[in-house]
Structure formats: C-alpha cells, structure tokens
Write a protein that holds these residues in place. Structure first.
Motif, PDB file in Angstrom:
ATOM      1  N   GLY A  95       0.822  -1.201   0.000  1.00 36.79           N
ATOM      2  CA  GLY A  95       0.000   0.000   0.000  1.00 36.79           C
ATOM      3  C   GLY A  95       0.855   1.250   0.000  1.00 36.79           C
ATOM      4  O   GLY A  95       2.087   1.194  -0.056  1.00 36.79           O
ATOM      5  N   HIS A  96       0.189   2.369   0.085  1.00 36.05           N
ATOM      6  CA  HIS A  96       0.868   3.672   0.045  1.00 36.05           C
ATOM      7  C   HIS A  96       1.007   4.273   1.450  1.00 36.05           C
ATOM      8  O   HIS A  96       1.073   5.490   1.595  1.00 36.05           O
ATOM      9  N   GLU A  97       1.062   3.424   2.454  1.00 31.33           N
ATOM     10  CA  GLU A  97       1.167   3.895   3.829  1.00 31.33           C
ATOM     11  C   GLU A  97       2.347   4.860   3.977  1.00 31.33           C
ATOM     12  O   GLU A  97       3.437   4.609   3.465  1.00 31.33           O
ATOM     13  N   ASP A  98       2.125   5.965   4.660  1.00 30.98           N
ATOM     14  CA  ASP A  98       3.125   7.003   4.934  1.00 30.98           C
ATOM     15  C   ASP A  98       3.581   7.765   3.686  1.00 30.98           C
ATOM     16  O   ASP A  98       4.630   8.407   3.703  1.00 30.98           O
ATOM     17  N   PHE A  99       2.804   7.722   2.612  1.00 28.11           N
ATOM     18  CA  PHE A  99       3.173   8.488   1.419  1.00 28.11           C
ATOM     19  C   PHE A  99       3.293   9.975   1.725  1.00 28.11           C
ATOM     20  O   PHE A  99       4.196  10.639   1.230  1.00 28.11           O
ATOM     21  N   VAL A 100       2.413  10.491   2.560  1.00 27.18           N
ATOM     22  CA  VAL A 100       2.458  11.918   2.893  1.00 27.18           C
ATOM     23  C   VAL A 100       3.816  12.259   3.507  1.00 27.18           C
ATOM     24  O   VAL A 100       4.444  13.253   3.130  1.00 27.18           O
ATOM     25  N   ASN A 101       4.304  11.428   4.409  1.00 32.56           N
ATOM     26  CA  ASN A 101       5.613  11.690   5.023  1.00 32.56           C
ATOM     27  C   ASN A 101       6.739  11.609   3.999  1.00 32.56           C
ATOM     28  O   ASN A 101       7.653  12.438   4.013  1.00 32.56           O
ATOM     29  N   ARG A 102       6.685  10.614   3.100  1.00 29.57           N
ATOM     30  CA  ARG A 102       7.717  10.510   2.064  1.00 29.57           C
ATOM     31  C   ARG A 102       7.714  11.734   1.162  1.00 29.57           C
ATOM     32  O   ARG A 102       8.756  12.312   0.871  1.00 29.57           O
ATOM     33  N   SER A 103       6.526  12.114   0.725  1.00 32.90           N
ATOM     34  CA  SER A 103       6.452  13.250  -0.202  1.00 32.90           C
ATOM     35  C   SER A 103       6.860  14.545   0.482  1.00 32.90           C
ATOM     36  O   SER A 103       7.584  15.353  -0.115  1.00 32.90           O
ATOM     37  N   GLU A 104       6.431  14.754   1.723  1.00 31.41           N
ATOM     38  CA  GLU A 104       6.827  15.975   2.437  1.00 31.41           C
ATOM     39  C   GLU A 104       8.336  16.029   2.647  1.00 31.41           C
ATOM     40  O   GLU A 104       8.945  17.089   2.559  1.00 31.41           O
ATOM     41  N   SER A 105       8.939  14.883   2.919  1.00 31.17           N
ATOM     42  CA  SER A 105      10.394  14.833   3.075  1.00 31.17           C
ATOM     43  C   SER A 105      11.091  15.220   1.774  1.00 31.17           C
ATOM     44  O   SER A 105      12.035  16.013   1.774  1.00 31.17           O
ATOM     45  N   ILE A 106      10.637  14.678   0.655  1.00 25.25           N
ATOM     46  CA  ILE A 106      11.244  14.988  -0.649  1.00 25.25           C
ATOM     47  C   ILE A 106      11.050  16.461  -0.986  1.00 25.25           C
ATOM     48  O   ILE A 106      11.969  17.118  -1.477  1.00 25.25           O
ATOM     49  N   ILE A 107       9.879  16.993  -0.686  1.00 26.30           N
ATOM     50  CA  ILE A 107       9.614  18.410  -0.932  1.00 26.30           C
ATOM     51  C   ILE A 107      10.533  19.275  -0.078  1.00 26.30           C
ATOM     52  O   ILE A 107      11.156  20.219  -0.569  1.00 26.30           O
TER      53      ILE A 107
END
Length: 166
Positions: free
Chosen positions: A89-101
């Motif tokens: 699944g896409h669990e923690d996608f928000v954290n990954r994307s915010e980190s990359i941003i």
C-alpha cells in the motif's frame, strides 16, 4: 490583593512554560537536516524498470525522467516497510512526499507501487492498465526514484516508483 498576586504568579509561570517565538521554532528546524542519499546502488530490476518507463514516455512524445538517488532511497525505505509489515500500500506516502519536498525542494510528488510482477515490463503494463497509475507515468514530472526488492520469505517482488517535479 493576595488573590491578585497568586493569579499574577500563575500567569507568569504559565508564560515561562508555554512561550515559544518564531526564532525558537526556526532554530529547531535549522537543526533538523535529513541526510541526502547520493550513492544509491541500483539493482538490475531497478535499472530495467527505469528504462521501460522512460522508453514508454519517449514513445508517446514525453521527456525521459532523470533518476535521483535520494528519491530511490525513499522508495527503498517504503519497500522495506511493506516487506516487514507484509502489506502492500501507500502507507506514509504523505511523510515521504513531504520529506522529498522539504529536502530537495520538489513542487510535486506522486507514487506508483506494484507487487508480485516478475519483470519490469509486467509492472509497467499493470500500471498502464490503471488510469490513475498511467496518469502518473504520463504526468508532468522531471525526475524519479525506484526501488525493486524481493521478499526473501516468499520471493515476490515489491516495486515502489516515486515521481518528482521541480
């Protein structure tokens, strides 16, 4: 007068324990620095998956995407997590994307995952059959990162592909 002094004392104590100004907050943010991965080692499955995605993009008139090791590291972390939890699944996608941003200054981040495909072509074909996954592959992105890992317990492959726009 006694009640006034006692109330005043509680207000002062409250201010001492609760106040925080922007300088304090910025100081805490300044101390936070995520390591940027510059030496991700790509396996053959990852290289092949990047190639088939870029070949597809070129075939429909889009520019190929550049690989970013840090983004591949984030994809790898997600694959490790999925394998450990035996969950796709896409669990923690928000954290990954915010980190990359935050770390790289990206403007937009998207993610495709796949599970149990034997080849890069199989994963790509699956993504292209899904309108939402296809839209990401054909999207207005400039860069990407990829991780393809095999679960040692069952031999099934996990694919995480993160797309980035600067």
């Amino acid at each position: 007068m006694k009640i006034f002094r006692r109330s005043y004392l509680f207000v002062i104590l409250g201010l001492l324990f609760c106040c925080c100004d922007s300088e304090d907050a910025n100081h805490e943010d300044a101390n936070y620095k995520e390591e940027i991965s510059h030496e991700f080692v790509y396996n053959n499955d990852e290289i092949q998956t990047m190639k088939v995605i870029n070949d597809y993009r070129i075939s429909i008139g889009l520019k190929p995407l550049n690989k970013i090791d840090h983004v591949s590291e984030k994809a790898s972390e997600h694959n490790n997590d999925m394998i450990l939890k035996d969950n796709v699944g896409h669990e923690d996608f928000v954290n990954r994307s915010e980190s990359i941003i935050k770390v790289l200054g990206a403007k937009n981040v998207a993610e495709n995952i796949a599970y149990n495909y034997r080849s890069a072509e199989g994963a790509l074909n699956s993504w292209l059959q899904s309108p939402s996954h296809r839209a990401i592959i054909e999207g207005d992105f400039t860069d990407f990162g990829i991780s393809v890992m095999e679960n040692p317990a069952n031999g099934k492959k996990y694919y995480t592909n993160i797309f980035v726009k600067f």
